[in-house]
Design a protein around this motif. Structure first.
Motif, PDB file in Angstrom:
ATOM      1  N   ALA A 182     -15.345  61.781 -29.329  1.00  0.00           N
ATOM      2  CA  ALA A 182     -16.624  61.130 -29.594  1.00  0.00           C
ATOM      3  C   ALA A 182     -17.009  60.225 -28.439  1.00  0.00           C
ATOM      4  O   ALA A 182     -16.159  59.673 -27.737  1.00  0.00           O
ATOM      5  CB  ALA A 182     -16.513  60.301 -30.881  1.00  0.00           C
ATOM      6  N   ARG A 183     -18.295  60.117 -28.240  1.00  0.00           N
ATOM      7  CA  ARG A 183     -18.794  59.248 -27.170  1.00  0.00           C
ATOM      8  C   ARG A 183     -18.702  57.806 -27.601  1.00  0.00           C
ATOM      9  O   ARG A 183     -18.823  57.477 -28.781  1.00  0.00           O
ATOM     10  CB  ARG A 183     -20.243  59.575 -26.873  1.00  0.00           C
ATOM     11  CG  ARG A 183     -20.387  60.917 -26.186  1.00  0.00           C
ATOM     12  CD  ARG A 183     -21.802  61.224 -25.886  1.00  0.00           C
ATOM     13  NE  ARG A 183     -22.331  60.300 -24.895  1.00  0.00           N
ATOM     14  CZ  ARG A 183     -23.468  60.445 -24.266  1.00  0.00           C
ATOM     15  NH1 ARG A 183     -24.218  61.484 -24.522  1.00  0.00           N
ATOM     16  NH2 ARG A 183     -23.881  59.581 -23.401  1.00  0.00           N
ATOM     17  N   LEU A 184     -18.508  56.933 -26.569  1.00  0.00           N
ATOM     18  CA  LEU A 184     -18.461  55.505 -26.849  1.00  0.00           C
ATOM     19  C   LEU A 184     -19.852  55.015 -27.181  1.00  0.00           C
ATOM     20  O   LEU A 184     -20.852  55.580 -26.730  1.00  0.00           O
ATOM     21  CB  LEU A 184     -17.935  54.735 -25.632  1.00  0.00           C
ATOM     22  CG  LEU A 184     -16.462  54.933 -25.280  1.00  0.00           C
ATOM     23  CD1 LEU A 184     -16.154  54.244 -23.949  1.00  0.00           C
ATOM     24  CD2 LEU A 184     -15.586  54.356 -26.363  1.00  0.00           C
ATOM     25  N   LEU A 224     -23.184  52.763 -27.013  1.00  0.00           N
ATOM     26  CA  LEU A 224     -23.979  52.371 -25.848  1.00  0.00           C
ATOM     27  C   LEU A 224     -23.552  51.014 -25.305  1.00  0.00           C
ATOM     28  O   LEU A 224     -23.454  50.830 -24.088  1.00  0.00           O
ATOM     29  CB  LEU A 224     -25.455  52.354 -26.240  1.00  0.00           C
ATOM     30  CG  LEU A 224     -26.433  52.183 -25.101  1.00  0.00           C
ATOM     31  CD1 LEU A 224     -26.281  53.294 -24.085  1.00  0.00           C
ATOM     32  CD2 LEU A 224     -27.841  52.134 -25.629  1.00  0.00           C
ATOM     33  N   ARG A 251     -20.317  51.500 -23.322  1.00  0.00           N
ATOM     34  CA  ARG A 251     -20.573  52.169 -22.046  1.00  0.00           C
ATOM     35  C   ARG A 251     -21.215  51.203 -21.051  1.00  0.00           C
ATOM     36  O   ARG A 251     -20.882  51.179 -19.875  1.00  0.00           O
ATOM     37  CB  ARG A 251     -21.483  53.386 -22.252  1.00  0.00           C
ATOM     38  CG  ARG A 251     -20.722  54.580 -22.794  1.00  0.00           C
ATOM     39  CD  ARG A 251     -21.585  55.794 -22.834  1.00  0.00           C
ATOM     40  NE  ARG A 251     -22.431  55.715 -24.026  1.00  0.00           N
ATOM     41  CZ  ARG A 251     -23.474  56.483 -24.267  1.00  0.00           C
ATOM     42  NH1 ARG A 251     -23.822  57.403 -23.417  1.00  0.00           N
ATOM     43  NH2 ARG A 251     -24.171  56.346 -25.382  1.00  0.00           N
ATOM     44  N   ARG A 261     -19.670  50.013 -17.503  1.00  0.00           N
ATOM     45  CA  ARG A 261     -20.439  50.166 -16.273  1.00  0.00           C
ATOM     46  C   ARG A 261     -20.600  48.816 -15.572  1.00  0.00           C
ATOM     47  O   ARG A 261     -20.470  48.711 -14.354  1.00  0.00           O
ATOM     48  CB  ARG A 261     -21.803  50.773 -16.593  1.00  0.00           C
ATOM     49  CG  ARG A 261     -22.599  51.129 -15.346  1.00  0.00           C
ATOM     50  CD  ARG A 261     -23.909  51.800 -15.681  1.00  0.00           C
ATOM     51  NE  ARG A 261     -24.677  50.958 -16.573  1.00  0.00           N
ATOM     52  CZ  ARG A 261     -25.331  51.377 -17.660  1.00  0.00           C
ATOM     53  NH1 ARG A 261     -25.304  52.647 -18.003  1.00  0.00           N
ATOM     54  NH2 ARG A 261     -26.010  50.536 -18.427  1.00  0.00           N
TER      55      ARG A 261
END
Length: 176
Positions: free
Chosen positions: A2-4, A6, A9, A13
């Motif tokens: 699964a994507r982290l 927002l 992320r 970054r």
């Protein structure tokens, strides 16, 4: 997988961006530190050269300018004779001072070697020079002094057989 979210992320970054900027700033400051150290070293070298030049001048003054006693004990001639020899070496012998060494220092180091029978290393330390220019200057001065041979050394005249009074001339007088 699964994507982290927002926000995670963005946080990741931002952390990478901060690490990159910190590395760039660190390199930037490191480069300026190196430039500063190089500049400081160059200043030290210039100051060292100036200090050595002053020490050479003081040393030459102690040899030839301070007193006749010091000049006689170190160079085996008085100041007046030393300056006459310098003029003769310059005018007749053709010796000139270099960009880094004066004519008086060349002649003084030449006489110092002859007077004390020292090696180039020792004379170089005394005059704050390396042995190579001491040797080069010695040889140049020796050639110039050899050109003075006809002026400084006259062939003695023999005593005539009919002379009885003892008042004869051994040498012709040369006036320079």
């Amino acid at each position: 997988m699964a994507r982290l979210p927002l926000s995670a992320r963005r946080r990741r970054r931002n952390v990478a961006f901060i690490n990159l900027m910190s590395a760039i700033m660190l390199i930037y400051y490191y480069v300026w530190l190196i430039f500063g150290l190089v500049y400081r070293r160059k200043c030290w070298q210039i100051e060292r050269r100036l200090r050595i030049r002053e020490l050479r001048g003081e040393n030459l003054y102690k040899l030839t300018g301070e007193s006749d006693a010091a000049c006689i004990s170190q160079l085996r001639m008085d100041r007046r004779t030393f300056h006459i020899l310098c003029e003769m070496v310059r005018d007749v012998g053709g010796l000139r001072g270099t960009r880094n060494t004066s004519l008086e220092e060349i002649v003084a180091s030449f006489l110092y070697v002859l007077a004390h029978h020292l090696k180039n290393r020792i004379v170089g330390k005394f005059f704050y020079r390396s042995p190579e220019p001491v040797s080069r200057n010695f040889n140049a001065c020796l050639l110039a002094v050899l050109k003075l041979h006809p002026l400084l050394l006259e062939k003695p005249e023999p005593i005539p057989e009919d002379c009885t009074d003892g008042k004869w001339k051994y040498f012709k007088v040369n006036s320079y």
